[in-house]
Design an enzyme around this catalytic site. Structure first.
Site, PDB file in Angstrom:
ATOM      1  N   ASN A 348       0.918  -1.249   0.132  1.00 29.32           N
ATOM      2  CA  ASN A 348      -0.117  -0.001   0.024  1.00 29.32           C
ATOM      3  C   ASN A 348       1.144   1.210   0.095  1.00 29.32           C
ATOM      4  O   ASN A 348       0.957   2.132   0.768  1.00 29.32           O
ATOM      5  CB  ASN A 348      -0.896  -0.033   1.237  1.00 29.32           C
ATOM      6  CG  ASN A 348      -2.132   0.820   0.989  1.00 29.32           C
ATOM      7  OD1 ASN A 348      -2.283   1.617  -0.055  1.00 29.32           O
ATOM      8  ND2 ASN A 348      -3.146   0.751   1.924  1.00 29.32           N
ATOM      9  N   HIS A 379      -7.998   3.529   8.845  1.00 35.14           N
ATOM     10  CA  HIS A 379      -8.389   2.373   8.323  1.00 35.14           C
ATOM     11  C   HIS A 379      -9.735   2.129   8.889  1.00 35.14           C
ATOM     12  O   HIS A 379     -10.419   1.532   8.045  1.00 35.14           O
ATOM     13  CB  HIS A 379      -7.528   1.209   8.596  1.00 35.14           C
ATOM     14  CG  HIS A 379      -6.262   1.030   7.969  1.00 35.14           C
ATOM     15  ND1 HIS A 379      -5.039   1.617   8.112  1.00 35.14           N
ATOM     16  CD2 HIS A 379      -6.206   0.042   7.059  1.00 35.14           C
ATOM     17  CE1 HIS A 379      -4.195   1.136   7.170  1.00 35.14           C
ATOM     18  NE2 HIS A 379      -4.869   0.307   6.491  1.00 35.14           N
TER      19      HIS A 379
END
Length: 509
Positions: A348, A379
């Protein structure tokens, strides 16, 4: 030309609206895949028929934004209005508060609005269900909003000499217009799954300018030899799509063979030797990763942007074009990582860059802990995320301590280096798997059960290593590096390694 392009664009959007109506009753996952396939086809059309040489930046901004909003409505219905609300609120803050403090307010408001939506979705609607939820795109928009705010602050409120080399490249010297702002946040190439990109790079793509390629000097020389015509992304797009579907097939075929939930099965824990549990943990997490390779790396990110002509990053030494400017994963580097940091730097990638630019480089105290906490908040609201990133703090500190204190003893010969690499590869892979189990399980109970079955061994070991092995604070390490450089170079910034996305990483970090 411009009028024709506008008419053609409206006609294409209208056809998409009429053709898509039979699919509106399908599941969110099917809608997502349909939108991504449409976005891929649209990206080729966008590059060929709305090329900067044929269309004005205004037309490209309008079409990219309208298509992005349509795809969002198709996937998420009226929940897509949250994208406009979040973007509109923060743009108002940018205009009203001024460049001196806008970055702080934008971070608080954008992250707060995202957190509110995540909490209500998780605890009010469908806890534990991985539907195509509307907070996924909001996570990417939050990154873009906050990155843009910090880059405007760097370019319009800070002195040039106070900026790092990376911040100088990213700094924005004028306030974006409302259209440019919404186009950057909501364009069809990245609204569903990202990735985050530099505002300057996006504007250069829209206007047909030259992106700031972050290559090594040798690559730049090679670029100069072959520069002339615009390279075609077709070959690399086909390669990435092939990798995408290969990852999907691997995940579908293997994920049920090694379910992650078996790591907390009572019979498995009671009757399986510990070494077998370690091997199974690695295999279960290894077969989970292709799902992320499918979503992040290829169809949802790289391939669509590259098909539209976005993502060119100069040339390799052999003259072949590089299309990795906004790549989100480097699969080979992930699977062969020999340190926790190398793994995170290649997993990521754009999120890692965002965390570094917004938090790690700017936080005066405990930047590692602050970065992991910000990552957990970004998140979502599942407790497993917080357990994963809190564990990641101690693992990172321990890995850094080992590298600084142990690695020098293994650099005396190739055989010793190979032995060190093998040991650190195995340790890194097990540490990563151990850390991210709560990220997959989501809930507190199953996550604690897993850690208890391992007697919290990695937690205890990492804490002991971090305490026992001394490591200088980051600012002292950078100062020592500066002092050991040649006298003529001491006035310059520390040597950096480029990473292909406007982010320059200190080798000592």
């Amino acid at each position: 030309g411009s009028c024709f392009n506008v008419t053609l664009s409206i006609h294409v959007i209208s056809n998409l609206l009429s053709l898509s109506s039979p699919f509106l009753c399908l599941s969110p996952q099917v809608n997502f895949v349909v939108c991504q396939l449409c976005a891929l086809l649209t990206a080729f059309w966008f590059r060929l028929y709305l090329h900067p040489k044929r269309s004005s930046p205004f037309i490209r901004h309008v079409v990219a934004t309208l298509l992005g909003l349509y795809f969002a409505l198709f996937c998420f219905g009226w929940y897509a209005l949250h994208f406009l609300v979040q973007s509109g609120l923060t743009y108002g803050i940018m205009i009203l508060t001024g460049v001196e403090h806008m970055h702080k307010y934008c971070l608080v408001v954008a992250l707060g609005y995202l957190s509110f939506c995540q909490i209500t979705r998780v605890y009010v609607f469908d806890y534990g269900m991985y539907s195509a939820d509307f907070t996924g795109p909001m996570m990417v928009i939050t990154q873009k909003i906050t990155s843009l705010a910090f880059e405007i602050h760097d370019g319009m409120a800070r002195k040039e000499e106070h900026l790092t080399p990376g911040q100088k490249i990213l700094a924005i010297r004028r306030m974006p217009s409302l259209l440019e702002y919404f186009s950057y946040n909501c364009n069809f190439m990245g609204i569903l799954a990202g990735p985050t990109c530099s505002y300057n790079d996006y504007i250069a793509f829209i206007e047909g300018g030259t992106c700031c390629h972050r290559d090594f000097e040798t690559s730049r020389k090679a670029c100069g030899k072959v520069k002339g015509s615009e390279p075609s992304p077709n070959t690399v797009v086909v390669q990435k799509i092939a990798t995408c579907f290969f990852s999907l097939m691997v995940f579908l075929l293997v994920c049920k063979v090694f379910p992650v939930e078996r790591n907390i099965d009572d019979d498995f824990i009671a009757n399986t030797p510990f070494y077998a549990q370690v091997v199974y943990l690695y295999l279960s997490m290894l077969t989970t990763r292709p799902k992320y390779y499918f979503v992040w790396t290829q169809l949802a990110t790289d391939a669509i942007n590259n098909a539209a002509g976005f993502g060119f990053n100069g040339y390799n030494l052999d003259g072949s074009p590089r299309w990795d400017l906004i790549s989100n994963l480097r699969i080979q580097n992930i699977e062969l990582a020999t340190s926790f940091k190398v793994f995170l730097d290649n997993w990521n990638i754009q999120t890692a860059h965002w965390l570094k630019r917004v938090c790690y480089e700017r936080c005066p105290y405990n930047p590692t802990a602050a970065t992991f906490i910000l990552s957990a908040m970004w998140h979502g609201a599942y407790p497993g995320y917080y357990l994963t990133f809190l564990t990641g703090i101690v693992v990172t500190l321990a890995a850094r301590a080992v590298r600084h204190n142990v690695r020098p003893y293994f650099q005396c010969s190739p055989a010793h280096k190979l032995l060190y690499d093998v040991i650190t590869w195995a340790s890194t892979q097990i540490a990563i798997c151990y850390t991210v189990v709560p990220f997959v399980l989501l809930s507190v109970g199953p996550s604690i059960k897993f850690y208890r079955s391992w007697c919290f061994s990695l937690h205890l070991g990492c804490v002991l290593l971090a305490v026992a092995l001394p490591v200088k604070p980051r600012h002292l390490r950078l100062k020592d590096q500066h002092k050991t450089r040649p006298l003529g170079l001491q006035s310059q910034q520390p040597l950096v390694a480029t990473d292909g996305n406007c982010n320059q990483k200190s080798k000592t970090t």
